[in-house]
Design a protein around this motif. Structure first.
Motif, PDB file in Angstrom:
ATOM      1  N   GLU A 412      24.786   8.357 -10.506  1.00  0.00           N
ATOM      2  CA  GLU A 412      23.983   7.852  -9.384  1.00  0.00           C
ATOM      3  C   GLU A 412      22.769   8.735  -9.115  1.00  0.00           C
ATOM      4  OE1 GLU A 412      24.343   5.002  -7.801  1.00  0.00           O
ATOM      5  OE2 GLU A 412      26.094   4.504  -9.034  1.00  0.00           O
ATOM      6  N   VAL A 413      22.953  10.049  -9.231  1.00  0.00           N
ATOM      7  CA  VAL A 413      21.834  10.953  -8.953  1.00  0.00           C
ATOM      8  C   VAL A 413      20.758  10.773 -10.022  1.00  0.00           C
ATOM      9  CG1 VAL A 413      21.132  13.374  -8.729  1.00  0.00           C
ATOM     10  CG2 VAL A 413      23.242  12.594  -7.665  1.00  0.00           C
ATOM     11  N   ALA A 414      21.177  10.544 -11.257  1.00  0.00           N
ATOM     12  CA  ALA A 414      20.201  10.307 -12.322  1.00  0.00           C
ATOM     13  C   ALA A 414      19.422   9.024 -12.023  1.00  0.00           C
ATOM     14  CB  ALA A 414      20.902  10.215 -13.664  1.00  0.00           C
ATOM     15  N   ASP A 429      16.894  15.014 -11.551  1.00  0.00           N
ATOM     16  CA  ASP A 429      17.559  14.731 -12.818  1.00  0.00           C
ATOM     17  C   ASP A 429      18.342  15.949 -13.315  1.00  0.00           C
ATOM     18  OD1 ASP A 429      17.928  12.574 -14.547  1.00  0.00           O
ATOM     19  OD2 ASP A 429      16.750  13.606 -16.091  1.00  0.00           O
ATOM     20  N   ALA A 430      17.752  17.128 -13.123  1.00  0.00           N
ATOM     21  CA  ALA A 430      18.432  18.360 -13.551  1.00  0.00           C
ATOM     22  C   ALA A 430      19.720  18.555 -12.762  1.00  0.00           C
ATOM     23  CB  ALA A 430      17.497  19.554 -13.352  1.00  0.00           C
ATOM     24  N   PHE A 431      19.672  18.202 -11.476  1.00  0.00           N
ATOM     25  CA  PHE A 431      20.869  18.305 -10.629  1.00  0.00           C
ATOM     26  C   PHE A 431      21.963  17.397 -11.197  1.00  0.00           C
ATOM     27  CE2 PHE A 431      23.640  17.429  -7.097  1.00  0.00           C
ATOM     28  CZ  PHE A 431      23.542  18.503  -6.236  1.00  0.00           C
ATOM     29  N   ALA A 432      21.555  16.182 -11.584  1.00  0.00           N
ATOM     30  CA  ALA A 432      22.521  15.233 -12.156  1.00  0.00           C
ATOM     31  C   ALA A 432      23.177  15.835 -13.396  1.00  0.00           C
ATOM     32  CB  ALA A 432      21.819  13.926 -12.499  1.00  0.00           C
ATOM     33  N   ASP A 433      22.366  16.441 -14.257  1.00  0.00           N
ATOM     34  CA  ASP A 433      22.928  17.066 -15.466  1.00  0.00           C
ATOM     35  C   ASP A 433      23.882  18.196 -15.102  1.00  0.00           C
ATOM     36  OD1 ASP A 433      21.654  15.407 -17.155  1.00  0.00           O
ATOM     37  OD2 ASP A 433      19.989  16.762 -17.614  1.00  0.00           O
ATOM     38  N   ALA A 434      23.478  18.976 -14.079  1.00  0.00           N
ATOM     39  CA  ALA A 434      24.289  20.143 -13.704  1.00  0.00           C
ATOM     40  C   ALA A 434      25.690  19.725 -13.274  1.00  0.00           C
ATOM     41  CB  ALA A 434      23.599  20.932 -12.590  1.00  0.00           C
ATOM     42  N   THR A 435      25.811  18.580 -12.578  1.00  0.00           N
ATOM     43  CA  THR A 435      27.135  18.193 -12.082  1.00  0.00           C
ATOM     44  C   THR A 435      28.100  17.830 -13.221  1.00  0.00           C
ATOM     45  OG1 THR A 435      26.377  15.942 -11.769  1.00  0.00           O
ATOM     46  CG2 THR A 435      26.327  17.367  -9.830  1.00  0.00           C
ATOM     47  N   THR A 436      27.549  17.535 -14.400  1.00  0.00           N
ATOM     48  CA  THR A 436      28.452  17.186 -15.510  1.00  0.00           C
ATOM     49  C   THR A 436      29.179  18.427 -16.041  1.00  0.00           C
ATOM     50  OG1 THR A 436      26.753  17.451 -17.206  1.00  0.00           O
ATOM     51  CG2 THR A 436      27.006  15.247 -16.260  1.00  0.00           C
ATOM     52  N   VAL A 437      28.824  19.604 -15.514  1.00  0.00           N
ATOM     53  CA  VAL A 437      29.508  20.816 -15.970  1.00  0.00           C
ATOM     54  C   VAL A 437      31.025  20.718 -15.715  1.00  0.00           C
ATOM     55  CG1 VAL A 437      29.188  22.146 -13.826  1.00  0.00           C
ATOM     56  CG2 VAL A 437      29.431  23.340 -15.989  1.00  0.00           C
ATOM     57  N   ILE A 438      31.396  19.990 -14.659  1.00  0.00           N
ATOM     58  CA  ILE A 438      32.829  19.904 -14.318  1.00  0.00           C
ATOM     59  C   ILE A 438      33.583  19.059 -15.361  1.00  0.00           C
ATOM     60  CG2 ILE A 438      34.514  19.259 -12.508  1.00  0.00           C
ATOM     61  CD1 ILE A 438      32.670  21.753 -11.943  1.00  0.00           C
ATOM     62  N   PRO A 439      33.174  17.775 -15.607  1.00  0.00           N
ATOM     63  CA  PRO A 439      33.890  17.045 -16.664  1.00  0.00           C
ATOM     64  C   PRO A 439      33.798  17.731 -18.032  1.00  0.00           C
ATOM     65  CG  PRO A 439      32.016  15.753 -15.805  1.00  0.00           C
ATOM     66  CD  PRO A 439      32.224  16.895 -14.884  1.00  0.00           C
ATOM     67  N   ARG A 440      32.659  18.386 -18.298  1.00  0.00           N
ATOM     68  CA  ARG A 440      32.545  19.061 -19.605  1.00  0.00           C
ATOM     69  C   ARG A 440      33.544  20.211 -19.713  1.00  0.00           C
ATOM     70  NH1 ARG A 440      27.535  21.481 -19.920  1.00  0.00           N
ATOM     71  NH2 ARG A 440      26.658  20.529 -18.065  1.00  0.00           N
ATOM     72  N   ALA A 441      33.679  20.983 -18.631  1.00  0.00           N
ATOM     73  CA  ALA A 441      34.626  22.111 -18.673  1.00  0.00           C
ATOM     74  C   ALA A 441      36.066  21.601 -18.780  1.00  0.00           C
ATOM     75  CB  ALA A 441      34.462  22.983 -17.427  1.00  0.00           C
ATOM     76  N   LEU A 442      36.369  20.513 -18.054  1.00  0.00           N
ATOM     77  CA  LEU A 442      37.729  19.956 -18.129  1.00  0.00           C
ATOM     78  C   LEU A 442      38.006  19.460 -19.541  1.00  0.00           C
ATOM     79  CD1 LEU A 442      37.891  17.975 -14.759  1.00  0.00           C
ATOM     80  CD2 LEU A 442      39.175  20.041 -15.341  1.00  0.00           C
TER      81      LEU A 442
END
Ligand code: ADP
Ligand code: MG
Length: 551
Positions: A412-414, A429-442
């Motif tokens: 949604e942020v993207a 857009d950068a904020f949107a990318d940053a939030t994917t750190v959680i699913p990526r780490a999981l």
């Protein structure tokens, strides 16, 4: 508090320096914590200078125990600490988000974007993220034990095996329900010397005589007073002061005898007041004279002395008693009642339990572990669990976990970024990318390739499945269906803390040495968290870890 004249300038070459980008220490920190995230996260072993070892999976504990030299690292640590204090759960998530927001900002600054534009863009993105999570949130009723249990399990998954997880989730939810989610009436105590499975809920007020200053002599282990009448006295119980002078001059044995008799009478007076009122348990905030206490005990009265202020007030309130200044002021109307006062010996220590409280329910979770380390880690985990359940019960909303919430936020942020016509769009857009750190780490911790997993997750979310996340085994599932849900408050506050701290750090362009505050401690580090006024200490670790685990 500081002004330009506070800045010391004795050596112009070192008194100020342009700051290295805050992303470096923050990212180093995030990469330390990333592997502890989620159900497949591993623990960290922390060893301090004294050789004390702490094994933990909790982000806040790792950060608190680290020796952080770098001023930026210290600000990150303090921010996570403050988040832990305010929210309880989500500390690792906060640190990861912060590291990623700063890292994205570094790229944008490198591309020529002004830090203020980045902060503005991040602010717009945060608002949009709030809206996404609020829309995604499903209300929970305090009576919905099933969902509360799922929230509790999500908060503690990965810390133990699934049987223990279920057991602690049940213990926590039951305990909180019995005090209507008022955590001020719930206490946690951790003791070594038994297995996790021996952890139990104790109804009533549980006082550990070691951590409280409380002293109690008379009850042998296991002894119970049933249906006692309780009295609460604030002042020290001692002999009344003699009128006039402090010194008594005794000239012969008869006078000595008279003085002794007088003192004995006074002691007996105290005992008689207590016995006449049929008081079974006398709780004193301060100490009780030894002989008076012995007299009381001989008369069958249990004397409890030096009770901690908060515990004293809680027992009085819960037993429907009223505290009085001294024994002389005691009146029948001031007395409280309970079903039982019991002495317990536990984990090598002593405890007193007041149960069957008429005015107010209290509950304690007595957590056990084979060793002190296990018991303490259990306590930290249960604290997170309590916080999570309380948030859900307080504001009634849960969102899917397992990275589903953050993936929905990222999407949604993207989309929001595309509506921004200005340069801020890049930051949104950068904020949107940053939030994917959680699913990526999981995903990484579940053994998946983070990029592939993220791509697959995006597809599912684009198809409208905004509850799809990564489960424990690395499969993409609807998290609400598998019961991995968390209170909306937790991810919202994680994003807020990360945003606020990133904004603070992004606005700093120079690091200056400041004179120590005369009110603070000798090292000059006391209490100030202002980014620009930390003492200059060149960590000499550009790109490396600005802190060290000593051993
Ligand atoms: P934090 O310190 O941020 O709370 P945790 O190690 O507790 O870190 O991990 C929390 C993350 O793990 C959350 O994003 C949560 O949704 C996720 N999580 C918890 N349980 C599960 C599970 N069974 N399957 C998938 N993800 C889970
Ligand atoms: Mg957690």
């Amino acid at each position: 508090m500081y002004d330009a004249s506070d800045i010391i300038d004795d050596d112009p070459s070192t008194s100020s320096s342009t700051i290295e980008h805050p992303a470096i220490p923050a990212q180093a920190l995030a990469s330390t914590l990333g592997a502890t995230l989620g159900p497949n996260g591993l623990d960290k072993m922390l060893i301090d200078r004294q050789g004390t070892v702490v094994i933990t999976n909790t982000g806040a504990t790792v950060l608190e125990s680290l020796e952080v030299d770098d001023p930026i690292g210290r600000i990150v640590r303090d921010a996570v600490h403050a988040h832990a204090h305010r929210t309880g759960d989500g500390t690792t998530t906060t640190a990861l988000l912060l590291g990623e927001l700063l890292s994205e900002a570094e790229t944008l600054v490198g591309g020529g974007l002004h830090p203020n534009t980045i902060v503005d863009g991040y602010g717009i993105a945060l608002e949009s993220a709030h809206n996404v999570l609020r829309e995604l949130a499903v209300p929970v009723e305090a009576s919905d034990h099933g969902t509360l249990q799922q929230i509790a399990s999500t908060a503690i998954t990965g810390k133990w095996d699934s049987a223990a997880t279920a057991r602690f989730a049940t213990l926590t939810v039951d305990a909180l329900c019995s005090v209507d989610f008022d955590v001020t009436r719930a206490t946690l105590h951790a003791y070594p010397g038994a297995t996790l499975a021996d952890s139990e809920q104790v109804d009533g007020i549980f006082i550990d005589t070691e951590t409280s200053s409380t002293a109690i002599d008379a009850l042998e282990t296991g002894r119970i007073r049933t249906d006692p009448t309780l009295a609460f006295v604030e002042a020290e119980i001692e002999l009344p002061e003699r009128d006039g002078s402090e010194t008594v001059v005794v000239r012969d044995t008869e006078e000595l005898q008279a003085v002794c008799e007088y003192e004995q009478e006074r002691k007996d007076d105290v005992r008689d007041v207590v016995v006449d009122l049929d008081i079974d348990v006398l709780v004193c905030r301060q100490s009780i004279d030894d002989e008076i206490r012995t007299g009381l005990e001989n008369a069958g009265v249990l004397a409890i002395e030096r009770t901690r202020q908060d515990e004293f007030a809680a027992i009085a309130r819960a037993t429907d008693g009223e505290s009085v200044a001294s024994v002389r002021d005691l009146d029948r109307g001031d007395l409280g009642t309970a079903e039982a006062v019991r002495h317990r010996s536990i984990g090598g220590g002593d405890a007193v339990v007041f149960s069957g409280l008429p005015a107010e329910e209290h509950v304690s979770l007595v957590l056990r572990g084979g060793t002190q380390h296990v018991a303490e880690e259990t306590r930290r985990i249960v604290e997170d669990c309590i916080a999570a359940v309380q948030h859900a019960a307080d504001d009634g909303g849960v969102v899917p976990g397992g990275g589903a919430g953050m993936t929905a936020v990222a999407r949604e942020v993207a989309a929001r970024a595309t509506q921004e016509g200005r340069r801020t769009a890049l930051a949104v857009d950068a904020f949107a990318d940053a939030t994917t750190v959680i699913p990526r780490a999981l995903a990484r911790n579940a053994g998946l390739d983070p990029i592939d997993a993220m791509a697959a997750l995006r597809v599912r979310h684009n198809e409208g499945n905004s509850a799809v996340g990564i489960d424990r085994s690395g499969e993409l599932r609807n998290m609400c269906e598998v019961g991995v849900v968390e209170p909306a408050t937790v991810p919202i506050r994680c994003l807020e803390t990360a945003f606020e701290t990133a904004s603070l750090l992004l606005r700093v362009d120079e690091r200056l040495a400041a004179t120590p505050d005369p009110d603070s401690d000798a090292t000059g580090h006391g209490g100030h968290e202002h980014a620009g006024h930390e003492h200059e200490r060149d960590s000499g670790h550009p790109g490396g870890y600005p802190w060290a685990l000593s051993h």
